[in-house]
Design a protein around this motif. Structure first.
Motif, short mmCIF file in Angstrom:
data_model
loop_
_atom_site.label_atom_id
_atom_site.label_comp_id
_atom_site.label_asym_id
_atom_site.label_seq_id
_atom_site.Cartn_x
_atom_site.Cartn_y
_atom_site.Cartn_z
N THR A 182 0.84 -1.20 0.00
CA THR A 182 0.00 0.00 0.00
C THR A 182 0.87 1.24 0.00
O THR A 182 1.92 1.28 0.64
N HIS A 184 0.54 5.54 0.51
CA HIS A 184 -0.29 6.65 0.93
C HIS A 184 0.29 7.96 0.37
O HIS A 184 1.51 8.15 0.40
N GLU A 195 -5.08 6.66 -0.40
CA GLU A 195 -4.50 5.33 -0.18
C GLU A 195 -4.64 4.51 -1.46
O GLU A 195 -5.71 4.43 -2.05
N ARG A 196 -3.53 3.91 -1.89
CA ARG A 196 -3.51 3.07 -3.08
C ARG A 196 -3.06 1.68 -2.70
O ARG A 196 -1.94 1.47 -2.21
N VAL A 197 -3.95 0.68 -2.90
CA VAL A 197 -3.63 -0.73 -2.66
C VAL A 197 -3.19 -1.33 -3.98
O VAL A 197 -3.98 -1.42 -4.92
#
Length: 380
Positions: A182, A184, A195-197
């Motif tokens: 992840t 941020h 937030e990028r998963v």
């Protein structure tokens, strides 16, 4: 994203120590992982045609190059090093500026196009070819991408989209979690967080945007997007967030009749039909392949995750991708997303043998009056 060249990292680059042949004791484990991770991203971007190399040159005992990322808003970059040590050393606003700066330093050694493959790259290609059971004669030519409404476009490279956003906007700072799963991006005001998963599947939440009135207050509004959301739609979202005037949480109004009308005006102006359903009000694209839903019953709860739902796919209950937002999401942001859905186009790569289903003719039911519940007070 540009990697900060620390003194220890610069020493490694200058002397061309390699990992794992030499353990680089002056670099911490996290620094080694970050260097290799960024080098792999650059390699993949070049190999997949997302990073176009304009020219290269020899700089002492290593290779330097200049290129441009082809995704929307892509920067031009100056690359230094080879293989796992290749890094972005500088960025430019345009290919012209990048080439001028590159030629100024490397005019004598400058050559057009990408550099020849390194021994490591050749070895990697040879290793992959062992598992490639297809032959050149049997390969089917890949069809050209087709232009489609933006909601039917391919997802594209979300990681490159985030990297380009962070490169262009220094007021957002990148934070990585311990597992590297992840990333941020946090605004310098500490009131907007992205937030990028990275490994989320197409229908899983891959992006979360949250806005706060102060760095330590309750969340005012939030938005989520799944992994298959088309890149142009996410690009529009990031541009809106970067402008700053659309996420002022102090003036965010609750979802009422006025905000609903303002947000969906681009849809109604372009023929999207809206109807009353058991879940509220729904706007459908003329071809029936995308929709926007507003649920007034959930608008009473500021923390409800799905007062607004944007989707595309075979049916609302079987979407290819979705965006959901809470009641206090700014109407200007929603209007920007609706404007993109109504007017923008994207590209989709048609797979061999894939047949397009026929477009459905949209019926024209009477347009009901847009209503919404009483605004709820914001949670503090």
């Amino acid at each position: 994203m540009t990697v900060e060249i620390t003194p220890r990292l610069q020493e490694a680059i200058d002397e061309e120590w390699t990992w794992p042949n030499y353990p680089m004791p002056w670099c911490t484990r996290s620094e080694i992982r970050e260097v290799s991770n960024q080098a792999q991203k650059i390699h993949d971007a070049i190999r997949n045609g997302h990073l176009l190399i304009h020219a290269h040159a020899r700089d002492g005992h290593t290779t330097v190059a200049v290129g441009t990322y082809l995704h929307p808003g892509g920067k031009s970059v100056y690359l230094h090093g080879e293989d796992h040590l290749r890094q972005i050393a500088d960025t430019f606003d345009s290919p012209a500026k990048a080439l001028v700066a590159f030629e100024k330093v490397h005019a004598a050694e400058m050559r057009p196009g990408p550099a020849p493959l390194t021994d490591t790259e050749r070895a990697a290609i040879a290793a992959r070819s062992v598992f490639d059971v297809t032959t050149t004669e049997a390969e089917t030519p890949r069809p050209e991408p087709e232009t489609v409404p933006v909601y039917l476009a391919d997802a594209g490279d979300h990681d490159a989209l985030l990297d380009g956003f962070l490169d262009a906007h220094g007021d957002f700072e990148k934070w990585r979690t311990w597992s590297d799963e992840t990333t941020h991006a946090i605004h310098e005001s500490q009131t907007l967080r992205i937030e990028r998963v990275h490994d989320a599947h197409g229908r899983e939440t891959a992006w979360t945007v949250a806005a706060y009135e102060t760095p330590v207050s309750d969340r005012v509004w939030h938005l989520t997007a799944t992994g298959a959301t088309p890149a142009p739609v996410l690009q529009r979202l990031l541009i809106h967030l970067a402008n700053g005037d659309g996420w002022d949480t102090v003036i965010c109004a609750p979802a009422d009749e006025k905000t609903v009308t303002t947000a969906t005006q681009p849809l109604t102006e372009t023929g999207w039909k809206h109807t009353l359903t058991g879940h509220g009000i729904r706007w459908m694209s003329p071809d029936g392949d995308a929709g926007v839903r507003f649920d007034p019953l959930t608008a009473q709860d500021p923390q409800n995750p799905a007062t607004w739902t944007i989707w595309a796919g075979p049916a609302p209950d079987r979407p290819a991708w979705t965006i959901t937002t809470s009641p206090h999401t700014p109407s200007s942001l929603l209007a920007d997303l609706c404007e993109t859905l109504a007017h923008e186009t994207g590209t989709r790569q048609t797979q061999p043998g894939q047949e397009h289903r026929p477009r459905r003719a949209a019926s024209a039911p009477p347009a009901p009056t847009v209503t919404a519940g009483r605004p709820a007070s914001r949670s503090r």
